[in-house]
Design a protein around this motif. Structure first.
Motif, PDB file in Angstrom:
ATOM      1  N   HIS A  56      -3.104  -8.407  -5.483  1.00  0.00           N
ATOM      2  CA  HIS A  56      -4.352  -7.776  -5.917  1.00  0.00           C
ATOM      3  C   HIS A  56      -4.942  -6.921  -4.792  1.00  0.00           C
ATOM      4  N   LEU A  57      -5.010  -7.494  -3.595  1.00  0.00           N
ATOM      5  CA  LEU A  57      -5.582  -6.744  -2.482  1.00  0.00           C
ATOM      6  C   LEU A  57      -4.705  -5.556  -2.099  1.00  0.00           C
ATOM      7  N   ALA A  58      -3.398  -5.708  -2.206  1.00  0.00           N
ATOM      8  CA  ALA A  58      -2.506  -4.576  -1.939  1.00  0.00           C
ATOM      9  C   ALA A  58      -2.774  -3.442  -2.917  1.00  0.00           C
ATOM     10  N   HIS A  59      -2.957  -3.768  -4.184  1.00  0.00           N
ATOM     11  CA  HIS A  59      -3.250  -2.732  -5.179  1.00  0.00           C
ATOM     12  C   HIS A  59      -4.629  -2.115  -4.946  1.00  0.00           C
ATOM     13  N   ALA A  60      -5.586  -2.957  -4.573  1.00  0.00           N
ATOM     14  CA  ALA A  60      -6.924  -2.432  -4.301  1.00  0.00           C
ATOM     15  C   ALA A  60      -6.879  -1.460  -3.126  1.00  0.00           C
ATOM     16  N   TRP A  61      -6.136  -1.827  -2.080  1.00  0.00           N
ATOM     17  CA  TRP A  61      -6.019  -0.922  -0.933  1.00  0.00           C
ATOM     18  C   TRP A  61      -5.261   0.344  -1.307  1.00  0.00           C
ATOM     19  N   ALA A  62      -4.205   0.196  -2.107  1.00  0.00           N
ATOM     20  CA  ALA A  62      -3.426   1.368  -2.521  1.00  0.00           C
ATOM     21  C   ALA A  62      -4.287   2.340  -3.323  1.00  0.00           C
ATOM     22  N   ALA A  63      -5.153   1.808  -4.164  1.00  0.00           N
ATOM     23  CA  ALA A  63      -6.024   2.676  -4.954  1.00  0.00           C
ATOM     24  C   ALA A  63      -6.969   3.463  -4.060  1.00  0.00           C
ATOM     25  N   ARG A  64      -7.387   2.834  -2.987  1.00  0.00           N
ATOM     26  CA  ARG A  64      -8.329   3.487  -2.074  1.00  0.00           C
ATOM     27  C   ARG A  64      -7.629   4.449  -1.118  1.00  0.00           C
ATOM     28  N   SER A  65      -6.436   4.073  -0.654  1.00  0.00           N
ATOM     29  CA  SER A  65      -5.768   4.833   0.407  1.00  0.00           C
ATOM     30  C   SER A  65      -4.683   5.769  -0.094  1.00  0.00           C
ATOM     31  N   GLY A  66      -4.255   5.580  -1.349  1.00  0.00           N
ATOM     32  CA  GLY A  66      -3.123   6.348  -1.855  1.00  0.00           C
ATOM     33  C   GLY A  66      -1.789   5.785  -1.427  1.00  0.00           C
ATOM     34  N   ALA A  67      -1.772   4.546  -0.956  1.00  0.00           N
ATOM     35  CA  ALA A  67      -0.547   3.930  -0.462  1.00  0.00           C
ATOM     36  C   ALA A  67       0.440   3.656  -1.585  1.00  0.00           C
ATOM     37  N   ARG A  68       1.707   3.662  -1.238  1.00  0.00           N
ATOM     38  CA  ARG A  68       2.749   3.186  -2.134  1.00  0.00           C
ATOM     39  C   ARG A  68       2.980   1.713  -1.867  1.00  0.00           C
ATOM     40  N   ILE A  69       3.319   0.967  -2.916  1.00  0.00           N
ATOM     41  CA  ILE A  69       3.584  -0.464  -2.804  1.00  0.00           C
ATOM     42  C   ILE A  69       5.050  -0.702  -3.110  1.00  0.00           C
ATOM     43  N   ILE A  70       5.757  -1.373  -2.202  1.00  0.00           N
ATOM     44  CA  ILE A  70       7.158  -1.691  -2.425  1.00  0.00           C
ATOM     45  C   ILE A  70       7.411  -3.146  -2.068  1.00  0.00           C
ATOM     46  N   GLN A  71       8.476  -3.703  -2.627  1.00  0.00           N
ATOM     47  CA  GLN A  71       8.941  -5.018  -2.246  1.00  0.00           C
ATOM     48  C   GLN A  71       9.814  -4.899  -1.006  1.00  0.00           C
TER      49      GLN A  71
END
Length: 223
Positions: A56-71
């Motif tokens: 959840h926090l990774a997605h919240a940060w990605a929404a704010r920063s434009g980050a990509r999320i990977i495994q």
């Protein structure tokens, strides 16, 4: 106040920062997330058990920063230079411990993202000091990095988790059901998720509403 619990729920799960319930067990992690982009060294390490809110926090940060999320398990197959063109969140770093190829790819990603002036978030299921990484260069890069642990839920957070799990199934049990479950189940998000799923299934099978008696019947037969 909007509330969410960072779980893989059967209904619609909100993954925004404003949907995350702040409690003593996760307050430091949330405060550090909110401190971006002023992370020391440009990176943040999050740890905690399954369902504790890391994703959840990774997605919240990605929404704010434009980050990509990977495994982490997929990092060796990804295009590292392309990934490193922006912020990156790498989930479940502990899953690749001992896999030299993946650890090496993560090491290169780490260096390139930071060299490009972007930020990194890594997550794992235990505190970073216990991440059993075998690549010395990668371990050294993570030593001293800012980190936060999402701890096991306290009564307040566990109550909110259970209420949210029921709500996502369109169930509004009496308050005594939630109080009873908090006092009986293991103090983990996985236990809350599994228990609510069993109660929901049994409620449907019996064609009866969710009550404390129904919850007690299920727990007495499964614990």
């Amino acid at each position: 106040m909007p509330q969410q619990l960072g779980l893989d729920l059967p209904g619609i799960t909100a993954l925004g920062r404003d949907d995350f319930l702040v409690a003593p067990s996760n307050a430091l992690a949330v405060a550090l997330l909110d401190a971006w982009p002023n992370w020391q060294g440009g990176k943040l390490l999050l740890s905690g058990p399954a369902g504790s809110g890391k994703t959840h926090l990774a997605h919240a940060w990605a929404a704010r920063s434009g980050a990509r999320i990977i495994q982490a398990s997929a990092v060796a197959e990804d295009d590292i230079p392309a990934l490193a063109e922006g912020p990156v969140a790498v989930e479940d770093v502990t899953d690749i411990a001992g896999d030299l190829a993946r650890e090496t790819a993560l090491f290169h990603l780490h260096n390139l993202v930071l060299a490009n002036g972007h930020s990194l978030m890594f997550t794992g299921d235990v505190v970073p000091a216990g991440w059993p990484l075998s690549l010395p260069d990668l371990k050294s890069r993570l030593q001293g990095a800012t980190s936060a642990e999402l701890a096991a839920p306290d009564d307040t957070l566990l109550s909110a988790v259970i209420a949210k799990l029921f709500a996502d199934r369109q169930i509004m049990p009496p308050p005594n059901v939630i109080q009873y479950l908090v006092s009986r189940i293991d103090r983990s998000f996985d236990a809350a998720r599994d228990t609510v799923a069993r109660i929901d299934a049994e409620s449907i099978a019996r064609k009866k509403p969710v009550t404390r008696r129904l919850a007690a019947d299920i727990l007495d037969n499964t614990l």
